[in-house]
Design an enzyme around this catalytic site. Structure first.
Site, PDB file in Angstrom:
ATOM      1  N   GLY A   1       0.744  -1.244   0.000  1.00  0.00           N
ATOM      2  CA  GLY A   1       0.000   0.000   0.000  1.00  0.00           C
ATOM      3  C   GLY A   1       0.774   1.293   0.000  1.00  0.00           C
ATOM      4  O   GLY A   1       0.162   2.365   0.006  1.00  0.00           O
TER       5      GLY A   1
ATOM      6  N   CYS B   1      10.996  -4.014  -8.865  1.00  0.00           N
ATOM      7  CA  CYS B   1      12.142  -3.880  -7.961  1.00  0.00           C
ATOM      8  C   CYS B   1      13.140  -5.012  -8.249  1.00  0.00           C
ATOM      9  O   CYS B   1      13.607  -5.702  -7.348  1.00  0.00           O
ATOM     10  CB  CYS B   1      11.705  -3.895  -6.497  1.00  0.00           C
ATOM     11  SG  CYS B   1      10.715  -5.330  -6.008  1.00  0.00           S
TER      12      CYS B   1
END
Length: 459
Positions: free
Chosen positions: A275, A386
């Site tokens: 989030g 990532c």
């Protein structure tokens, strides 16, 4: 989180005790044992149960936060220096670790990590490791062996470490070879070097970064994130309960900002949990639809939004097939190998396999195609991972531009985000490496390895 500690350096470490551990049963002998018990259990779950590091601490009910933090540091240190620790221990065991009692090696790893790389007195590291062994019926018969090996290590640590190429053994060979091909030998070496150090705590703030840097004894990074070195317990820090900031690596905070001015626009966060990026989008005034297939992680996302006093339309579902939109903008931080986050998640180095890259790249391609279908004509999409692997970053953009004529690259410019200029590639994308941002000592330096590209749909 405790203050990062550097590995004990030969010639600078505290005097090494060769005394035998004190007899069991005294109060000082049991102090610290719960933390070691948790550490050994969690490390065993990671190495032998293929459990993610963040999920390995389920058995910490009732443990003091300080003990839990110490246990986490022990396990993270073991994983960051796993190759070195195994090589050292292997050199001290003539017949190798007993196969009939695999937890013996786990206890030796926990003890050796404290002796070699943590600010723990040798007598405590040895004595508590022996207590660990005696407390488990599968390892009780090896308590004497554990005592002898760790006591010997306290005497021979300098020569044992000097005989090992730690940069080679602490990173899986296949990963290191990939990074050499992608970034060259020098930068690949720098990536491996920075992985040995515990990272700082980065925060995204909703107010004035300079104020919170002063309040938290941190510093403002060039891109506006606040970096804190000596954080302590995160929930106890000023501003946490008030929702003034959230934990988010400085590199992870960049993709959402590449969408530009999204105030009042409909924006989808396609793989939203836990989030941090959803919070960024909502704080920027967007009408956010947050999608994730993991219901448990969405619970955490909702809790974070509530603490931050932000709102979003949260939906559980597969982002590769969900029907929604169309949206003015989309952020797709796709699931990936996460090799850019080894500093924060050192278990990834030992849980991933080369074949995972191709499997994940296929998933990413499907997500990217579907996300573009949900984008309005003229809308913008930021794709991010990532990962340090080109197949999960640069190659995805090359493929999509070659196969879809309704999409073009919207090149990222230095003025899009302050401080982003060093990370812009010749193609106009963003690529950060863990060894970027050398800011003095290693604990203050670096950031997650990220790739991000901005695409615009024809309108």
């Amino acid at each position: 989180m405790k203050a990062p500690s550097r590995p004990k350096a030969p010639g600078r470490s505290a005097p090494r005790s060769t005394a035998r551990p004190a007899p069991r049963g005294r109060p000082e002998d049991t102090a610290g044992l719960p933390a070691r018990l948790l550490a050994a259990d969690a490390l065993d779950r990671v190495l032998r149960g293929n459990t993610a590091l963040e999920d390995a601490f389920a058995n910490d009910a009732g443990l003091e936060p300080r003990d839990r933090a110490l246990a986490f540091r022990i396990v993270a240190t073991c994983l960051r220096r796993l190759g070195t620790l195994k090589a050292v221990i292997g050199g001290l065991l003539e017949k190798g670790a007993p196969k009939s009692a695999p937890k013996v090696e786990t206890i030796l790893l926990v003890g050796a990590a404290q002796i070699l790389f943590m600010d723990v007195p040798d007598h405590a590291a040895v004595g508590l490791s022996v207590d660990l062994a005696r407390g488990d019926r599968t390892t009780a018969g090896f308590a004497g062996l554990i005592n002898a090996v760790l006591r010997r290590l306290t005497r021979e640590h300098v020569e044992r470490l000097a005989a090992i190429d730690t940069l080679a053994v602490d990173t899986p060979e296949w990963m290191r070879a990939r990074w050499v091909r992608a970034y060259g030998a020098e930068r690949a070496r720098a990536i491996c070097e920075i992985h040995a150090f515990e990272p700082a705590l980065d925060l995204t703030v909703t107010g004035d970064p300079a104020h919170w840097a002063t309040e938290l004894n941190g510093e403002v990074l060039p891109t506006g994130s606040v970096r804190v070195l000596q954080a302590g317990l995160v929930r106890a820090l000023p501003g946490y309960e008030d929702g003034a900031w959230w934990v988010q690596d400085a590199a992870a905070a960049l993709p959402a900002r590449l969408l530009g001015d999204i105030g009042g626009k409909s924006v989808a966060d396609m793989c939203a949990a836990p989030g941090g990026k959803t919070a960024q989008l909502a704080a920027a005034g967007a009408k956010v639809t947050a999608v994730d297939r993991n219901g448990q992680r969405l619970v955490r996302l909702k809790e974070n939004l509530a603490r931050l006093k932000l709102s979003a339309d949260v939906r559980e579902g597969d982002a590769a097939s969900i029907q929604a939109g169309p949206f003015d903008a989309i952020l797709l931080d796709a699931p990936c190998s996460a090799t850019g986050t080894l500093r924060r998640h050192p278990d990834i180095a030992w849980s991933k396999r080369p074949a995972d890259i191709g499997t994940l790249a296929t998933v990413q391609g499907r997500l990217l195609d579907h996300a573009l279908d949900l984008l309005k004509p003229g809308g913008v999409l930021v794709y991010a991972t990532c990962s340090l692997e080109p197949e999960e970053g640069e190659d995805q953009i090359t493929r999509i531009l070659a196969t879809r004529k309704d999409v073009k690259r919207d090149e990222i410019r230095p003025d899009d985000v302050p401080g982003i200029a060093p990370f812009i590639t010749p193609q106009g994308d963003v690529r950060t490496l863990p060894c970027d941002w050398v800011r003095g000592e290693p604990e203050r330096s670096g950031l997650d390895g990220f790739f991000a590209a901005r695409l615009r749909k024809s309108g």
